[in-house]
Design a protein around this motif. Structure first.
Motif, PDB file in Angstrom:
ATOM      1  N   ALA A  61       0.831  -1.212   0.000  1.00  0.00           N
ATOM      2  CA  ALA A  61       0.000   0.000   0.000  1.00  0.00           C
ATOM      3  C   ALA A  61       0.862   1.257   0.000  1.00  0.00           C
ATOM      4  N   LEU A  62       1.933   1.250   0.772  1.00  0.00           N
ATOM      5  CA  LEU A  62       2.812   2.412   0.834  1.00  0.00           C
ATOM      6  C   LEU A  62       3.453   2.720  -0.518  1.00  0.00           C
ATOM      7  N   GLY A  63       3.628   1.680  -1.311  1.00  0.00           N
ATOM      8  CA  GLY A  63       4.255   1.875  -2.613  1.00  0.00           C
ATOM      9  C   GLY A  63       3.291   2.150  -3.748  1.00  0.00           C
ATOM     10  N   THR A  64       1.987   1.972  -3.480  1.00  0.00           N
ATOM     11  CA  THR A  64       1.020   2.108  -4.581  1.00  0.00           C
ATOM     12  C   THR A  64      -0.133   3.069  -4.303  1.00  0.00           C
ATOM     13  N   VAL A  65      -0.359   3.418  -3.044  1.00  0.00           N
ATOM     14  CA  VAL A  65      -1.503   4.267  -2.692  1.00  0.00           C
ATOM     15  C   VAL A  65      -1.035   5.672  -2.315  1.00  0.00           C
ATOM     16  N   ALA A  66      -1.681   6.664  -2.913  1.00  0.00           N
ATOM     17  CA  ALA A  66      -1.314   8.059  -2.647  1.00  0.00           C
ATOM     18  C   ALA A  66      -2.236   8.712  -1.624  1.00  0.00           C
ATOM     19  N   ASP A  67      -3.456   8.229  -1.511  1.00  0.00           N
ATOM     20  CA  ASP A  67      -4.441   8.813  -0.609  1.00  0.00           C
ATOM     21  C   ASP A  67      -4.040   8.552   0.847  1.00  0.00           C
ATOM     22  N   LEU A  68      -3.763   9.613   1.604  1.00  0.00           N
ATOM     23  CA  LEU A  68      -3.295   9.484   2.982  1.00  0.00           C
ATOM     24  C   LEU A  68      -4.326   8.835   3.899  1.00  0.00           C
ATOM     25  N   LYS A  69      -5.613   9.122   3.645  1.00  0.00           N
ATOM     26  CA  LYS A  69      -6.665   8.525   4.477  1.00  0.00           C
ATOM     27  C   LYS A  69      -6.704   7.013   4.302  1.00  0.00           C
ATOM     28  N   ILE A  70      -6.535   6.578   3.054  1.00  0.00           N
ATOM     29  CA  ILE A  70      -6.526   5.125   2.793  1.00  0.00           C
ATOM     30  C   ILE A  70      -5.308   4.485   3.449  1.00  0.00           C
ATOM     31  N   LEU A  71      -4.177   5.152   3.359  1.00  0.00           N
ATOM     32  CA  LEU A  71      -2.961   4.618   3.975  1.00  0.00           C
ATOM     33  C   LEU A  71      -3.111   4.496   5.486  1.00  0.00           C
ATOM     34  N   GLU A  72      -3.720   5.505   6.102  1.00  0.00           N
ATOM     35  CA  GLU A  72      -3.929   5.455   7.546  1.00  0.00           C
ATOM     36  C   GLU A  72      -4.853   4.303   7.916  1.00  0.00           C
ATOM     37  N   SER A  73      -5.853   4.043   7.062  1.00  0.00           N
ATOM     38  CA  SER A  73      -6.774   2.942   7.296  1.00  0.00           C
ATOM     39  C   SER A  73      -6.050   1.604   7.201  1.00  0.00           C
ATOM     40  N   VAL A  74      -5.173   1.474   6.206  1.00  0.00           N
ATOM     41  CA  VAL A  74      -4.406   0.236   6.033  1.00  0.00           C
ATOM     42  C   VAL A  74      -3.477   0.027   7.227  1.00  0.00           C
ATOM     43  N   LYS A  75      -2.848   1.103   7.683  1.00  0.00           N
ATOM     44  CA  LYS A  75      -1.951   1.013   8.845  1.00  0.00           C
ATOM     45  C   LYS A  75      -2.721   0.540  10.077  1.00  0.00           C
ATOM     46  N   GLU A  88       6.084  -4.222  26.602  1.00  0.00           N
ATOM     47  CA  GLU A  88       7.252  -4.250  25.721  1.00  0.00           C
ATOM     48  C   GLU A  88       6.933  -4.968  24.411  1.00  0.00           C
ATOM     49  N   GLN A  89       6.221  -6.085  24.508  1.00  0.00           N
ATOM     50  CA  GLN A  89       5.856  -6.838  23.312  1.00  0.00           C
ATOM     51  C   GLN A  89       4.909  -6.035  22.433  1.00  0.00           C
ATOM     52  N   LYS A  90       3.946  -5.371  23.044  1.00  0.00           N
ATOM     53  CA  LYS A  90       3.016  -4.531  22.294  1.00  0.00           C
ATOM     54  C   LYS A  90       3.749  -3.425  21.545  1.00  0.00           C
ATOM     55  N   GLN A  91       4.654  -2.767  22.238  1.00  0.00           N
ATOM     56  CA  GLN A  91       5.406  -1.677  21.621  1.00  0.00           C
ATOM     57  C   GLN A  91       6.198  -2.172  20.413  1.00  0.00           C
ATOM     58  N   MET A  92       6.793  -3.346  20.558  1.00  0.00           N
ATOM     59  CA  MET A  92       7.587  -3.913  19.473  1.00  0.00           C
ATOM     60  C   MET A  92       6.710  -4.256  18.270  1.00  0.00           C
ATOM     61  N   LEU A  93       5.564  -4.887  18.502  1.00  0.00           N
ATOM     62  CA  LEU A  93       4.671  -5.284  17.417  1.00  0.00           C
ATOM     63  C   LEU A  93       4.041  -4.077  16.736  1.00  0.00           C
ATOM     64  N   GLU A  94       3.672  -3.077  17.523  1.00  0.00           N
ATOM     65  CA  GLU A  94       2.978  -1.902  16.994  1.00  0.00           C
ATOM     66  C   GLU A  94       3.832  -1.022  16.097  1.00  0.00           C
ATOM     67  N   THR A  95       5.146  -1.226  16.134  1.00  0.00           N
ATOM     68  CA  THR A  95       6.016  -0.405  15.282  1.00  0.00           C
ATOM     69  C   THR A  95       5.778  -0.677  13.803  1.00  0.00           C
ATOM     70  N   VAL A  96       5.008  -1.708  13.489  1.00  0.00           N
ATOM     71  CA  VAL A  96       4.722  -2.008  12.080  1.00  0.00           C
ATOM     72  C   VAL A  96       4.084  -0.804  11.387  1.00  0.00           C
ATOM     73  N   SER A  97       3.291  -0.035  12.123  1.00  0.00           N
ATOM     74  CA  SER A  97       2.602   1.113  11.515  1.00  0.00           C
ATOM     75  C   SER A  97       3.524   2.304  11.266  1.00  0.00           C
ATOM     76  N   THR A  98       4.755   2.225  11.756  1.00  0.00           N
ATOM     77  CA  THR A  98       5.710   3.323  11.549  1.00  0.00           C
ATOM     78  C   THR A  98       6.705   3.019  10.437  1.00  0.00           C
ATOM     79  N   LEU A  99       6.650   1.821   9.888  1.00  0.00           N
ATOM     80  CA  LEU A  99       7.613   1.408   8.862  1.00  0.00           C
ATOM     81  C   LEU A  99       7.365   2.150   7.545  1.00  0.00           C
ATOM     82  N   ARG A 100       8.437   2.389   6.823  1.00  0.00           N
ATOM     83  CA  ARG A 100       8.324   3.142   5.583  1.00  0.00           C
ATOM     84  C   ARG A 100       8.968   2.444   4.391  1.00  0.00           C
TER      85      ARG A 100
END
Length: 217
Positions: free
Chosen positions: A24-38, A55-67
């Protein structure tokens, strides 16, 4: 100290969801859609771990910050350190699960990376049999049955992925009251011809456990 808490099928879900977000990050331009996917990606990952520590939650949740592609690769690589292994089992333990098979041929147990195993299985080509070992309520159970390759692709009942299949059929141990000694019933379904592929794909153990329960009684 790193405490493993991610099972193989859960790791496969994380990989799948991370892949969806990366695409999605590589193909979608709409920020609202990207936020929904995240949000969806993070939610589907976190719902598998209701008892996760902070600690485990923090580690797993970083997926939404990846670029970047590198970010995703590092995220998945770091999580591998937290994979729980398939419970340790010896050749003698396996042989006890299949007492009628005096010449049971076993896989090379030392060569298996148990982090990526949801169920242990192997094929005895000489007898056209497939053997499955799976832990149920802390105890190993063994299922054996006929293995017939189809040389065709379709959806595996275990991992629900489009792969080359084999028909696996096992005689159920359930016996209705009043049936004759000759009574038997086979339970069969189509599953990946290669268990390595199935273990790599599986994201839910429900179908496998239902099948095993149908056979074991």
């Amino acid at each position: 100290m790193r405490e493993p808490f991610i099972r193989n099928h859960q790791y496969n879900v994380i990989k799948k969801q991370a892949g969806i977000l990366q695409h999605a990050l590589g193909t979608v331009a709409d920020l609202k859609i990207l936020e929904s996917v995240k949000y969806t990606t993070e939610s589907k990952i976190m719902e598998m771990f209701p008892g996760a520590t902070a600690e485990q939650k923090q580690m797993l949740e970083t997926v939404s910050t990846l670029r970047t592609k590198e970010d995703f690769a590092k995220y998945l690589r770091d999580l591998e350190a937290y994979l729980t292994e398939f419970p340790a089992i010896t050749a003698k333990q396996i042989q006890k699960l299949f007492p009628k098979n005096k010449k049971l041929k076993l896989p090379d147990l030392a060569a298996i990376d148990y982090r990526y195993v949801t169920y242990l299985s192997w094929i005895d080509i000489a007898s056209n049999k497939l053997f499955i070992v799976y832990p149920v309520n802390g105890q190993f159970v063994g299922v054996e049955g006929r293995y017939n390759p189809t040389n065709k692709k379709n959806y595996c009942f275990v991992c629900n992925r489009f792969e080359e299949l084999a028909l696996f059929s096992a005689i159920t141990k359930k016996r209705p009251a009043g049936t004759s000694p000759d009574y038997y019933k086979a339970v069969g379904n189509y599953m990946c011809a290669k268990s390595h592929d199935c273990n790599k794909n599986i994201t839910d153990t429900t179908a496998l456990e239902k099948f095993i329960d149908a056979v074991m009684g």
